[in-house]
Design a protein around this motif. Sequence first.
Motif, short mmCIF file in Angstrom:
data_model
loop_
_atom_site.label_atom_id
_atom_site.label_comp_id
_atom_site.label_asym_id
_atom_site.label_seq_id
_atom_site.Cartn_x
_atom_site.Cartn_y
_atom_site.Cartn_z
N ILE A 382 -10.47 19.74 16.72
CA ILE A 382 -11.21 20.25 18.01
C ILE A 382 -11.84 21.59 17.64
N LEU A 383 -13.29 21.79 17.52
CA LEU A 383 -13.83 22.88 17.30
C LEU A 383 -14.19 23.66 18.33
N SER A 384 -14.46 24.96 18.10
CA SER A 384 -15.21 25.62 19.28
C SER A 384 -16.56 25.22 19.61
N LEU A 430 -15.49 20.95 21.09
CA LEU A 430 -14.83 20.42 22.39
C LEU A 430 -15.57 19.67 23.21
N SER A 431 -16.83 20.18 23.28
CA SER A 431 -17.77 19.31 24.22
C SER A 431 -18.15 17.69 23.90
N VAL A 432 -18.11 17.68 22.36
CA VAL A 432 -18.17 16.15 21.94
C VAL A 432 -17.10 15.48 22.34
N TRP A 433 -15.78 16.21 22.15
CA TRP A 433 -14.41 15.61 22.54
C TRP A 433 -14.45 14.95 23.80
N GLY A 463 -3.56 26.61 16.20
CA GLY A 463 -4.77 27.16 16.44
C GLY A 463 -4.85 27.23 17.91
N GLU A 464 -6.23 26.88 18.57
CA GLU A 464 -6.38 27.20 19.87
C GLU A 464 -5.91 26.02 20.81
N ASP A 465 -4.62 26.16 21.22
CA ASP A 465 -3.73 25.08 22.15
C ASP A 465 -4.92 24.65 23.22
N ILE A 466 -5.60 25.68 23.76
CA ILE A 466 -6.25 25.49 25.10
C ILE A 466 -7.23 24.54 24.88
N TYR A 467 -7.64 24.09 23.66
CA TYR A 467 -8.73 23.07 23.70
C TYR A 467 -7.92 21.86 24.15
N VAL A 468 -6.74 21.45 23.47
CA VAL A 468 -6.15 20.29 24.01
C VAL A 468 -5.68 20.13 25.11
#
Lengths: 636, 241
Positions: A382-384, A430-433, A463-468
């Motif tokens: 999951i990318l920024s 992230l937006s695509v996810w 990495g950025e746990d927040i994305y998940v």
Amino acid sequence: MDVELLEIRQHMGRFPPFDGLSDDLLDAIAEQVEVSYFKTGSHILVLNEMLEELCYIRSGAVEVYRSQGELYNRLGEGDIFGHFSLLRNHKVRFPAQAIEDTLIYFIPKAVFQRLCEEDDHFADFVELERPRLETAAEQQKKSNEMMVTRIRKLLTRYPVMVEASTSLQLAAQQMSEAQASALLVLKEGSDNPRYSFKDSEGQAWQMCGILTDHDFRTRVVAEGLSSQTPVSEVVSSRLITIQSDASVYEAMLTMLRSNVHHLPVLYRQRPVGVVHLSDIIRYETHSGLYLVTNIFNQPSIQGLARLAPDVRAAFVRMVQEDANSQMVGSALSTIGRSFTRRLLEMAEEELGPPPVPYCFMVNGSMARNEQSIVTDQDNALILSDDFDPEQHDDYFYALAKIVSDGLDACGYTYCKGDVMATNSQWRQPLSVWKGYFLDWMANPTPERLLHSSIFFDLDSCYGEDIYVEILQDLIAQTAPQSPLFLAAMARNALNRTPPLGFFRTFVMEQDGKHNNSINLKRRGTAPMVDLVRIHALACGSKAQNSFQRLNDISKTQLLANGMSDKLSYAFEFLCMSRVRHHMIDLQEDRLPDNNIEPENVADSERHTLKDAFQVLSNAQKFLKYRYPMPAQRSGR
Amino acid sequence: MYGIRPRQKITQTDWAGYMAQRARRAGSQAIQQFYDTPLPDPETPISEVPMVALDMETTGLDERRHAIVSIGIVPFTLHRIKLAERRYWVVNPSRPLDEASITYHHITHSEIAQAPDLEAILDELLVQLAGHLVVVHFRNIERPFLDAAVKARRGEGVLFPMIDTMSLEARLHRQTLWARFRRWLGRPPVSIRLHASRERYGLPAYQGHHALVDALATAELLQAQIATHYRPDTPLKDIWC
């Protein structure tokens, strides 16, 4: 003992639940049995007739039916039937018919009752499914020290605590005096209720951080800070704590997951001590800890790959030491995550820092902390939202490739369904996810969900746990309001059903057909995971682990009372069976797989497995009712 | 069954008359009571007949030279074999026991030395048999041995109708057209011994040559034979002899 009865008692003594009986009790049975012969096709027990005896199959084979005529079980030599009815109102609830010429020993009710009273093992065996599963699951749990020992047992003294305004020098002096490697920093007030408590004088305090030897080196000396700086300026605000009644094992996992070596221990909100990783190592030397440390110390992929035998050895040791499935599952997942993290570190060393922030997401069993020794890799990136494919995708493809190839080299084979970050579809911002998940839930068809259900077990690995977390929140909000989605998931969850049980050296299917072996993952653990996931989605649970999901589900009205416990026990038993068979494969130098052959299943395991299959099968049937396909609009 | 001497064939068309006559003439009270207890009518369906499986171990095959060593009985019906009501006696044969038969029956000299004479248990045995149809596997042992032993002690023997599971097997495997055809071809006859017969009905192999185990095995065999080749309402007269 009359020699003539030896025949009977010796035969019974070979089969559960008689195998655990004392000689006296065996004699008492043999003394009292009545015998009858039943020709193929003849009825042994007829629905609603009174039953005054337990039936024991001396030779031949018997089919037992539900009252509606559906096949319930097929039994052979040494099996018993009729006990359900004996335990209830003595009317036959499960009629029985001889499917081969059969000789039955009838054990009178009075003897049966005596056995139930005098022998706990016998009583457990003849009770309905739950107690047997429960006993099996609990025996495993009890036998493991690390699981039951609470972390507070490892505490030897109170924590060193200082106020936030204390100078670094004074704090260091206090640590030296107490020979402590960490101190807790407190401040007055109670604006963070999670860590607020009152001291003996009624003063309100709250813990705001921890300072360790390591912090003094990296944050104080290396940064050239003055010794008079208040501790509050360097204290790590990332506070990871554990409750004093948590198990040693949970503490260990918390450390491994968060990659910290000190853990403040709280009694409610009050700090009562600090445990260090070495305390746990001292307590439990045979753990996966060395292995994990070793993983992080490997400089190359080849080095990592060489650790694969150690993973298997740690697994075998854990099983031999009676770890339960949750321990095995989370230890293996932790090990798997450690491999993944180390590979990502290596990739970043090679490729340089990432051009935009990212989160390396794991899916499937690793996300659920239920990994087994036979596993493939399921992961995604999951990318920024700042990600620009033109500029950045080469980097992330290279990163994914290093990790994926590395994992494969370490024994985590490539995912057959291509659920890997190397697949550009699963390497998106992230937006695509968010769009993916919303689409899956809004426009579901069983076919589309077949390959995407794996993404509904998701956890951050690096990495950025927040994305998940954002995706988990999105799912928890949307799924309970999406009946069509739940129905489609439920439909898919019924694709794989458990067998009915075992009969002699065969696996017996629901329709009575025979097979030579059974894939315990496909026919047991995986359908159970699917089923639990749907209920968890329906109740908006953000838990990923099936046991934790069941725990969340039990707080809702989704399932009948006690059902989630039943499912927990059944799941635990299925997992342990699978784990045990993996261990046997490894010990016998075979490649472990998920197939088990009935001849390798011990008698008592057979009975409990059959119960577990039954629980699963009933729960699957309930799924259909609970999440029906909304009616199709017809033309009329 | 080599070694068994040919015997007079006992065929009674009127067992009830025979028994009544014996009851009138009986000298011993136990024997009189035995014959006074009526047996089921020959027309009674087999499912309603109270039976008792009987087996004896003997020192040999000739009742004039050999003697009874042990007796086992198990009462039963077509529905249930009542193992709880089983009886078993070891008796002193008062005749030398040869080593071969010891290994055969697993009954030792010391066991026999302590055992009573058949006389001491005879009354009890007759009470257990009275009113029941006795079922044996191969009546040409049990019938003459019991008759001779009782005659030696009470001056009068006991004869009564029996169901012989071996002769039921013989009817099926020795006397059919197919069996004769096999014999004509020179094929060995189908074994009708207890173990082999049980095997044909899927009955388990029991450790043989113990009077009570064999009695149990015989009772099970009869249940299997009736279930396979007869019917619950088959009249007794078609089966006994």
